[in-house]
Design a protein around this motif. Structure first.
Motif, short mmCIF file in Angstrom:
data_model
loop_
_atom_site.label_atom_id
_atom_site.label_comp_id
_atom_site.label_asym_id
_atom_site.label_seq_id
_atom_site.Cartn_x
_atom_site.Cartn_y
_atom_site.Cartn_z
N GLU A 184 0.81 -1.21 0.00
CA GLU A 184 0.00 0.00 0.00
C GLU A 184 0.85 1.27 0.00
O GLU A 184 0.37 2.35 0.34
N ALA A 185 2.10 1.14 -0.42
CA ALA A 185 2.99 2.31 -0.47
C ALA A 185 2.51 3.30 -1.51
O ALA A 185 1.89 2.93 -2.51
N ARG A 186 2.79 4.56 -1.27
CA ARG A 186 2.40 5.62 -2.20
C ARG A 186 3.58 6.13 -3.01
O ARG A 186 3.42 6.99 -3.87
N GLN A 187 4.78 5.62 -2.71
CA GLN A 187 5.98 6.08 -3.42
C GLN A 187 6.85 4.91 -3.83
O GLN A 187 6.89 3.87 -3.16
N ILE A 188 7.55 5.09 -4.92
CA ILE A 188 8.65 4.21 -5.30
C ILE A 188 9.90 4.82 -4.69
O ILE A 188 10.21 5.99 -4.93
#
Length: 346
Positions: free
Chosen positions: A99-103
């Motif tokens: 559920e990460a919002r960033q690479i």
């Protein structure tokens, strides 16, 4: 394929991978992108491939599918599935984890060893980064080092709908491939293959802003029924037959399911266009002198509120895209308050 020595300043081209006989997979690449696909494929066939591609365009038109089809063709994957492509030793994919919002930067650093190796087929090695705009600044700076000194035979494909969120230095080192939205007829023809009625196809495509991949997700009977209920409720709101708060409470948990901002924008814009096209008939005011346009002040206020509603919708939609829609009920009520009674008779 021999790799260049450390002292060499000239990068050798990878061995040519025959792809001319590989057709654009209808299930992956979409026929409406055939022309840019063929141009790129010819460059790969002639060992003139760019070391980095920035594939961009509107949401829901098949950008990732285009990239997968191109990579699959160049790696000899043909019409196999994306899962088959993922298992290819000459391919790596980078995206959002869980559920990460960033690479993040560690994900990009893991690619450096991979792209420096020689392809097992003697041809190309591919990296697909999607959505590329999710890379944080540190990740983009790490990628920039690879883009500035690209290893021979490595091709990095960045896929995004918002290229402007990438650093200018990253964008400038990629060849941009701008994919356009297919024609209405092409999109409808593809959607009708899913056994949907022309009426449902037209509705889904309109709500998806012409994006066929998004429209395809709208073609279930349950979703279409829910969209129809929402449209009726919004029309009732604009007729002052529905309260803003009650409607906000009803739909606060459905922002991710239904295109509420698109539907509200369309309805308000349509009401504004209708109002501006109606010429008001003058009426005589016996007590106060010369005729004045009937309801002039009312229409002026109504128009101002319509523009205010459009501004609120655009703001709410952008906050949602940025993942900042923390209080959906408040956002909905804020928009619905400006829409309430817009088309009511006065």
């Amino acid at each position: 394929m021999a790799t260049p020595t450390k002292k060499s300043t000239r990068k050798k081209s990878p061995a040519k991978t025959p792809t001319a006989s590989v057709r654009l997979p209808a299930s992956i690449g979409r026929a409406w992108h055939a022309e840019p696909f063929e141009r790129l494929q010819q460059r790969f066939d002639s060992a003139q491939a760019p070391h980095a591609l920035l594939i961009t365009g509107p949401v829901g038109i098949g950008k990732r599918a285009f990239a997968e089809a191109l990579i699959g063709a160049c790696l000899g994957a043909g019409e196999r599935t994306p899962e088959d492509l993922a298992a290819n030793p000459d391919f790596r994919q980078v995206g959002l984890v869980d559920e990460a919002r960033q690479i993040v930067v560690d994900q990009i650093r893991e690619l450096q060893a991979f792209v420096s190796l020689t392809a097992t087929s003697g041809g190309y090695r591919f990296v697909l980064i999607e959505p590329a705009d999710s890379m944080n600044v540190n990740a983009q700076n790490a990628l920039l080092k690879t883009l500035e000194e690209p290893p021979a035979g490595a091709v990095i494909c960045l896929v995004t709908s918002v290229a402007g969120r990438l650093l200018p230095t990253v964008r400038s080192r990629c060849q941009r491939i701008l994919l356009t939205q297919p024609s209405q007829g092409a999109a409808e023809a593809w959607l009708r293959e899913k056994d949907a009625s022309p009426k449902d196809v037209a509705l889904a495509l309109r709500l998806a802003r012409g994006a066929p991949r998004i429209a395809a997700g709208y073609l279930s009977p349950e979703w279409l029924a829910g969209a129809a209920r929402l449209e009726r409720a919004l029309i009732a709101l604009m007729r002052a037959e529905q309260g803003p708060l009650a409607l906000a409470i009803e739909y606060e948990k459905k922002l991710a399911e239904l295109p509420i901002w698109d539907m509200t924008y369309d309805l308000v814009k349509a009401a504004l266009l209708r109002a501006s096209s109606v010429k008001q008939a003058p009426t005589a005011d016996v007590e106060h002198g010369p005729p004045t346009p009937a309801g002039a002040l009312t229409e002026k206020r109504r128009q101002a509120r319509a523009f205010e509603a459009l501004d609120r919708i655009v703001e709410a939609r952008e906050l949602g895209r940025q993942g900042r829609a923390l209080r959906p009920r408040n956002m909905l009520e804020h928009v619905f308050e400006a829409m309430a009674g817009l088309t009511a008779q006065r």
